[in-house]
Design a protein around this motif. Structure first.
Motif, PDB file in Angstrom:
ATOM      1  N   ALA A  94       0.850  -1.199   0.000  1.00 33.49           N
ATOM      2  CA  ALA A  94       0.000   0.000   0.000  1.00 33.49           C
ATOM      3  C   ALA A  94       0.883   1.245   0.000  1.00 33.49           C
ATOM      4  O   ALA A  94       1.962   1.246   0.597  1.00 33.49           O
ATOM      5  N   PRO A  95       0.456   2.317  -0.680  1.00 28.45           N
ATOM      6  CA  PRO A  95      -0.801   2.441  -1.444  1.00 28.45           C
ATOM      7  C   PRO A  95      -0.772   1.718  -2.784  1.00 28.45           C
ATOM      8  O   PRO A  95      -1.812   1.449  -3.374  1.00 28.45           O
ATOM      9  N   VAL A  96       0.447   1.419  -3.307  1.00 25.58           N
ATOM     10  CA  VAL A  96       0.566   0.606  -4.523  1.00 25.58           C
ATOM     11  C   VAL A  96       1.593  -0.489  -4.247  1.00 25.58           C
ATOM     12  O   VAL A  96       2.493  -0.310  -3.421  1.00 25.58           O
ATOM     13  N   ALA A 146      13.447  -2.792  -9.549  1.00 29.49           N
ATOM     14  CA  ALA A 146      12.323  -2.168  -8.852  1.00 29.49           C
ATOM     15  C   ALA A 146      11.055  -2.383  -9.657  1.00 29.49           C
ATOM     16  O   ALA A 146      11.004  -2.076 -10.857  1.00 29.49           O
ATOM     17  N   THR A 147      10.033  -2.912  -8.985  1.00 30.38           N
ATOM     18  CA  THR A 147       8.737  -3.144  -9.619  1.00 30.38           C
ATOM     19  C   THR A 147       7.684  -2.332  -8.867  1.00 30.38           C
ATOM     20  O   THR A 147       7.453  -2.543  -7.670  1.00 30.38           O
ATOM     21  N   VAL A 148       7.071  -1.400  -9.573  1.00 34.12           N
ATOM     22  CA  VAL A 148       6.054  -0.525  -8.973  1.00 34.12           C
ATOM     23  C   VAL A 148       4.781  -0.653  -9.804  1.00 34.12           C
ATOM     24  O   VAL A 148       4.779  -0.351 -11.002  1.00 34.12           O
ATOM     25  N   ALA A 149       3.716  -1.131  -9.156  1.00 26.88           N
ATOM     26  CA  ALA A 149       2.412  -1.297  -9.825  1.00 26.88           C
ATOM     27  C   ALA A 149       2.539  -2.085 -11.127  1.00 26.88           C
ATOM     28  O   ALA A 149       1.941  -1.746 -12.149  1.00 26.88           O
ATOM     29  N   GLY A 150       3.357  -3.124 -11.094  1.00 30.40           N
ATOM     30  CA  GLY A 150       3.515  -3.989 -12.254  1.00 30.40           C
ATOM     31  C   GLY A 150       4.527  -3.535 -13.271  1.00 30.40           C
ATOM     32  O   GLY A 150       4.838  -4.267 -14.217  1.00 30.40           O
TER      33      GLY A 150
END
Length: 231
Positions: A94-96, A146-150
């Motif tokens: 969270a939040p993503v 780094a993976t952020v929201a896919g």
């Protein structure tokens, strides 16, 4: 005098035969995986708070010389190329959803000097391995993912041992076991497993605070297979 000369000659021949039998030199190659993971003390763990430490699957290739002193005892020096290192992982939902992975891989030339104690059975052979090892890091890579929201981004950089204050030398010990299968009189297949215990502190940063210094040491489980040729 003739009897005495024959006795001396027979003794010499017996001694030479025993030397040839129990000082047999064999050459071999081996390859496999090193399941590598750093070992950190409490001070070092504080510096990576929020990250989990995980192992990496690393490469191991090498050549060996087996000097057999008797059926139950041998000395085995080796020259290996071995990768060591570890992975740091942190995740948030969270939040993503966010996942960060930092992998360090160091490439070593390593020279173990092992004592082998074991026995043969039929066409098979079992040995226990134990001895010191001396390694020198040639180079290394550091990979950040780094993976952020896919969406994933990756960066890779060379390890700078001086700038990063990372030790190149790695003195340690190895303990394990080997199981062999004879292929006639001149070759033997084998598999072995070893625990790799590093003694050297990789963290060479100057420590100015009180308390214990952070220590980062190599650990690994090496699983290999190979072949030995007798001459």
């Amino acid at each position: 005098m003739k009897l005495s000369s024959k006795t001396v000659l027979l003794s010499v021949l017996v001694a030479l035969s025993a030397t040839e039998l129990f000082a047999q030199i064999s050459l071999g190659i081996r390859g496999g995986l090193n399941l590598s993971k750093w070992s950190l003390n409490d001070e070092a763990k504080k510096e990576i708070e929020g990250f989990d430490l995980e192992s990496i699957n690393a490469l191991l290739l090498g050549a060996l010389v087996e000097i057999r002193l008797s059926d139950n005892l041998a000395i085995q020096p080796e020259v290996n190329f071995i990768q060591k290192g570890s992975k740091l992982v942190a995740e948030e939902t969270a939040p993503v959803p966010v996942k960060i992975e930092g992998t360090t891989t160091l490439n070593y030339v390593e020279v173990p000097l092992l004592l082998k104690v074991g026995t043969g059975f039929g066409v098979g052979r079992f040995d226990v391995l134990l001895g010191p090892s001396f390694g020198y890091a040639l180079n290394g890579k550091r990979k950040l993912k780094a993976t952020v929201a896919g969406q994933t981004e990756t960066e890779t950089e060379d390890v700078d041992f001086d700038r990063d204050e990372t030790a190149r030398t790695d003195v340690g010990a190895q303990v394990g076991a080997s199981l062999g299968l004879g292929l006639g009189s001149s070759a033997r297949l084998f598999v072995d497993g070893r625990y790799l215990l590093g003694f050297s502190n990789l963290d060479q940063h100057e420590h100015t605070g009180g308390g214990d210094e952070p220590t980062v040491r190599n650990r690994g489980i090496a699983l290999t297979a190979g072949i030995i040729f007798s001459f």
